[in-house]
Design an enzyme around this catalytic site. Sequence first.
Site, PDB file in Angstrom:
ATOM      1  N   HIS A  23       0.834  -1.208   0.000  1.00  0.00           N
ATOM      2  CA  HIS A  23       0.000   0.000   0.000  1.00  0.00           C
ATOM      3  C   HIS A  23       0.870   1.260   0.000  1.00  0.00           C
ATOM      4  O   HIS A  23       0.540   2.247  -0.649  1.00  0.00           O
ATOM      5  CB  HIS A  23      -0.910   0.014   1.236  1.00  0.00           C
ATOM      6  CG  HIS A  23      -1.950  -1.066   1.218  1.00  0.00           C
ATOM      7  ND1 HIS A  23      -3.304  -0.802   1.125  1.00  0.00           N
ATOM      8  CD2 HIS A  23      -1.842  -2.413   1.278  1.00  0.00           C
ATOM      9  CE1 HIS A  23      -3.976  -1.946   1.129  1.00  0.00           C
ATOM     10  NE2 HIS A  23      -3.105  -2.937   1.229  1.00  0.00           N
TER      11      HIS A  23
ATOM     12  N   ASP B 137      -6.132   5.529   2.640  1.00  0.00           N
ATOM     13  CA  ASP B 137      -6.287   4.131   2.251  1.00  0.00           C
ATOM     14  C   ASP B 137      -7.695   3.634   2.571  1.00  0.00           C
ATOM     15  O   ASP B 137      -8.311   4.051   3.552  1.00  0.00           O
ATOM     16  CB  ASP B 137      -5.252   3.279   2.997  1.00  0.00           C
ATOM     17  CG  ASP B 137      -5.040   1.935   2.333  1.00  0.00           C
ATOM     18  OD1 ASP B 137      -5.890   1.044   2.514  1.00  0.00           O
ATOM     19  OD2 ASP B 137      -4.032   1.786   1.636  1.00  0.00           O
TER      20      ASP B 137
ATOM     21  N   GLN C 129      12.231  -4.816  -8.073  1.00  0.00           N
ATOM     22  CA  GLN C 129      11.367  -5.510  -9.039  1.00  0.00           C
ATOM     23  C   GLN C 129      11.199  -4.777 -10.362  1.00  0.00           C
ATOM     24  O   GLN C 129      11.319  -5.385 -11.428  1.00  0.00           O
ATOM     25  CB  GLN C 129       9.999  -5.778  -8.402  1.00  0.00           C
ATOM     26  CG  GLN C 129       9.043  -6.519  -9.328  1.00  0.00           C
ATOM     27  CD  GLN C 129       7.961  -7.253  -8.587  1.00  0.00           C
ATOM     28  OE1 GLN C 129       8.249  -8.203  -7.862  1.00  0.00           O
ATOM     29  NE2 GLN C 129       6.727  -6.823  -8.724  1.00  0.00           N
TER      30      GLN C 129
ATOM     31  N   HIS D 139       2.334 -13.807  -8.036  1.00  0.00           N
ATOM     32  CA  HIS D 139       1.197 -14.140  -7.172  1.00  0.00           C
ATOM     33  C   HIS D 139      -0.046 -13.344  -7.556  1.00  0.00           C
ATOM     34  O   HIS D 139      -1.102 -13.517  -6.956  1.00  0.00           O
ATOM     35  CB  HIS D 139       1.561 -13.860  -5.712  1.00  0.00           C
ATOM     36  CG  HIS D 139       1.767 -12.403  -5.409  1.00  0.00           C
ATOM     37  ND1 HIS D 139       2.633 -11.606  -6.132  1.00  0.00           N
ATOM     38  CD2 HIS D 139       1.205 -11.601  -4.476  1.00  0.00           C
ATOM     39  CE1 HIS D 139       2.593 -10.377  -5.639  1.00  0.00           C
ATOM     40  NE2 HIS D 139       1.739 -10.345  -4.655  1.00  0.00           N
TER      41      HIS D 139
ATOM     42  N   TRP E 181      -1.915  -6.807  -7.077  1.00  0.00           N
ATOM     43  CA  TRP E 181      -2.170  -5.800  -8.114  1.00  0.00           C
ATOM     44  C   TRP E 181      -0.931  -4.994  -8.487  1.00  0.00           C
ATOM     45  O   TRP E 181      -0.712  -4.683  -9.663  1.00  0.00           O
ATOM     46  CB  TRP E 181      -3.305  -4.865  -7.704  1.00  0.00           C
ATOM     47  CG  TRP E 181      -3.661  -3.916  -8.819  1.00  0.00           C
ATOM     48  CD1 TRP E 181      -3.537  -2.557  -8.839  1.00  0.00           C
ATOM     49  CD2 TRP E 181      -4.189  -4.279 -10.112  1.00  0.00           C
ATOM     50  NE1 TRP E 181      -3.947  -2.048 -10.053  1.00  0.00           N
ATOM     51  CE2 TRP E 181      -4.354  -3.079 -10.851  1.00  0.00           C
ATOM     52  CE3 TRP E 181      -4.519  -5.492 -10.715  1.00  0.00           C
ATOM     53  CZ2 TRP E 181      -4.838  -3.070 -12.160  1.00  0.00           C
ATOM     54  CZ3 TRP E 181      -5.004  -5.483 -12.018  1.00  0.00           C
ATOM     55  CH2 TRP E 181      -5.157  -4.279 -12.718  1.00  0.00           C
ATOM     56  N   ASN E 182      -0.091  -4.650  -7.519  1.00  0.00           N
ATOM     57  CA  ASN E 182       1.124  -3.902  -7.857  1.00  0.00           C
ATOM     58  C   ASN E 182       1.985  -4.711  -8.825  1.00  0.00           C
ATOM     59  O   ASN E 182       2.453  -4.185  -9.837  1.00  0.00           O
ATOM     60  CB  ASN E 182       1.941  -3.581  -6.598  1.00  0.00           C
ATOM     61  CG  ASN E 182       1.235  -2.607  -5.690  1.00  0.00           C
ATOM     62  OD1 ASN E 182       0.514  -1.728  -6.135  1.00  0.00           O
ATOM     63  ND2 ASN E 182       1.433  -2.758  -4.387  1.00  0.00           N
ATOM     64  N   SER E 183       2.216  -5.970  -8.502  1.00  0.00           N
ATOM     65  CA  SER E 183       3.037  -6.817  -9.371  1.00  0.00           C
ATOM     66  C   SER E 183       2.379  -7.031 -10.725  1.00  0.00           C
ATOM     67  O   SER E 183       3.044  -7.001 -11.768  1.00  0.00           O
ATOM     68  CB  SER E 183       3.287  -8.174  -8.706  1.00  0.00           C
ATOM     69  OG  SER E 183       4.154  -8.029  -7.599  1.00  0.00           O
TER      70      SER E 183
ATOM     71  N   GLU F 214       2.876  -3.897 -12.685  1.00  0.00           N
ATOM     72  CA  GLU F 214       4.291  -3.721 -13.040  1.00  0.00           C
ATOM     73  C   GLU F 214       4.687  -4.680 -14.158  1.00  0.00           C
ATOM     74  O   GLU F 214       5.477  -4.333 -15.045  1.00  0.00           O
ATOM     75  CB  GLU F 214       5.166  -3.899 -11.795  1.00  0.00           C
ATOM     76  CG  GLU F 214       5.070  -2.702 -10.843  1.00  0.00           C
ATOM     77  CD  GLU F 214       5.500  -3.002  -9.419  1.00  0.00           C
ATOM     78  OE1 GLU F 214       6.190  -4.027  -9.203  1.00  0.00           O
ATOM     79  OE2 GLU F 214       5.148  -2.212  -8.510  1.00  0.00           O
TER      80      GLU F 214
ATOM     81  N   ALA G  79      -6.449 -12.843  -1.079  1.00  0.00           N
ATOM     82  CA  ALA G  79      -6.889 -11.448  -1.300  1.00  0.00           C
ATOM     83  C   ALA G  79      -7.556 -11.320  -2.672  1.00  0.00           C
ATOM     84  O   ALA G  79      -8.416 -12.135  -3.015  1.00  0.00           O
ATOM     85  CB  ALA G  79      -5.705 -10.496  -1.119  1.00  0.00           C
TER      86      ALA G  79
ATOM     87  N   GLN H  16      -6.210 -11.733  -5.552  1.00  0.00           N
ATOM     88  CA  GLN H  16      -5.301 -12.300  -6.547  1.00  0.00           C
ATOM     89  C   GLN H  16      -5.966 -13.256  -7.535  1.00  0.00           C
ATOM     90  O   GLN H  16      -5.562 -13.329  -8.702  1.00  0.00           O
ATOM     91  CB  GLN H  16      -4.114 -12.946  -5.826  1.00  0.00           C
ATOM     92  CG  GLN H  16      -3.282 -11.912  -5.075  1.00  0.00           C
ATOM     93  CD  GLN H  16      -2.439 -12.482  -3.950  1.00  0.00           C
ATOM     94  OE1 GLN H  16      -2.154 -13.674  -3.915  1.00  0.00           O
ATOM     95  NE2 GLN H  16      -2.044 -11.629  -3.003  1.00  0.00           N
TER      96      GLN H  16
END
Length: 482
Positions: free
Chosen positions: A20, A123, A352, A367, A370-372, A375, A390, A392
């Site tokens: 986050h 958040d 990363q 996994h 959302w960030n990954s 990216e 979550a 995913q």
Amino acid sequence: MGNETDQLHVLFFPFMALGHMIPTIDMAKLFSARGVRATIITTPLNAPVVSKTMERGHYLGAQIGLRVIQFPSVQAGLPQGLENLDQDASPEIRLKFFLAMSLFQQPLEQLLQEYRPHGLVADAFFPWALDVASKFGIPRLAFQGTGFFAMCALQSLTAHKPYKGVGSDTEPFLLPDLPDEIKLTRLQISNDLTLGLENDFTRFFKEARESEERSYGTIVNTFYELEPAYAEHWRKVLGRKAWHIGPVSLCNRDAQDKTQRGKAASIDEDECLKWLNSKYPDSVIYVCFGSVSKFPAAQLLEIAMGLEASGQQFIWVVRKNKDEGDEEEWLPQGYEKRMEGKGLIIRGWAPQTLILDHEAVGGFVTHCGWNSTLEGVSAGVPMVTWPVFADQFYNEKLLTDVLKIGIGVGAQRWVPFVGDFVKQDAIEKAVKAVMAGEKAEELRSRAKSLGGMARRAIEKGGSSYTDMDALIEELKLYHAQI
């Protein structure tokens, strides 16, 4: 009301977890680049993550401030020094951590009174932030750490409860009222949802959803071209106010910016780049499961064997549980010697975006956080999808069924932190499918096209650039009318 000057001022208050914090810091950088004064609120032990960005931002002429507030460890019954959810903790400690968030209400109120900002980006895990902001007539913008697709999928699940109409945990059901035909099973979503459980966690998340609905709007780290039907569904069909301003990670232009995101890397930047520079384009697969998931030794062993059997070159980021034994328990004997020059294992934190953006990287085992996910999309690489929990499993469906730039490894069960157990044969097969052959070329072509769209979205005139402009103008107008 407002600041002494006409400059717009926005406070950013991220939840204390790197998944986050990192996108929120990137967001502050994007606002700052538009001439908005940005101030990030965090706690003492999380402050260094923000400070690195501020020092770099000062060099680049950005205006990002930092306000540190104390973490209420004693009042919350938490161990001293635990100020971030990425740290190893029991389920009981994690629950206390979430419930402790309400103790930030008074410090936030004091900061809003002091600054009187033009907006508060808080958040979604701070549901009470809406009432605090409303007290001062400040618009509260909720930050969702996911995309429109996952938000729409969860809304469909909670509104229609389609999982009630199936006879078993493995029978697929359709998510109603979505733009595409999306199917899940009960195993792929939380037991709290399917069993209708009511506990402190479910009450907390329900409150968070309701608070977001009543907020001024939602900021989403995505870009329109990635999920246009779901952006439209959220805003027009469901009638929710939202702005897409991502991919926010793309504000980090050079190697130093990319390396300094999050924690200190466990590998030297030059060493990492030297290894990658020795490889052909699209010849390396990057394997990483985010900042929270930590697989047991038995699963790590399957990954090691699956990667070796695939014959592909790889970079593998490993985060073990503290109670796991030494490396020989999860690495086959002589593994690193056999993989010398072919596989690079990073124990801990990896830069990363620096790795994904390198031309040598041609695939990503992820996994589906959302960030990954974003990216990987921004880097233009196809993905092996391995959801753990979550949001995913929703993100996996976006990658495999809608965008068609991912191949599932076969994870079928939603299990917090450790995930479903996947055997080496399935890992080998999925890695090969993404890295080699005709199917891989199709995936890579689509992925590279999306990567180009992502980069254009944040440039002047792009969809995310334009949406951020609209948000900034709306905040100015809001305060001009007070």
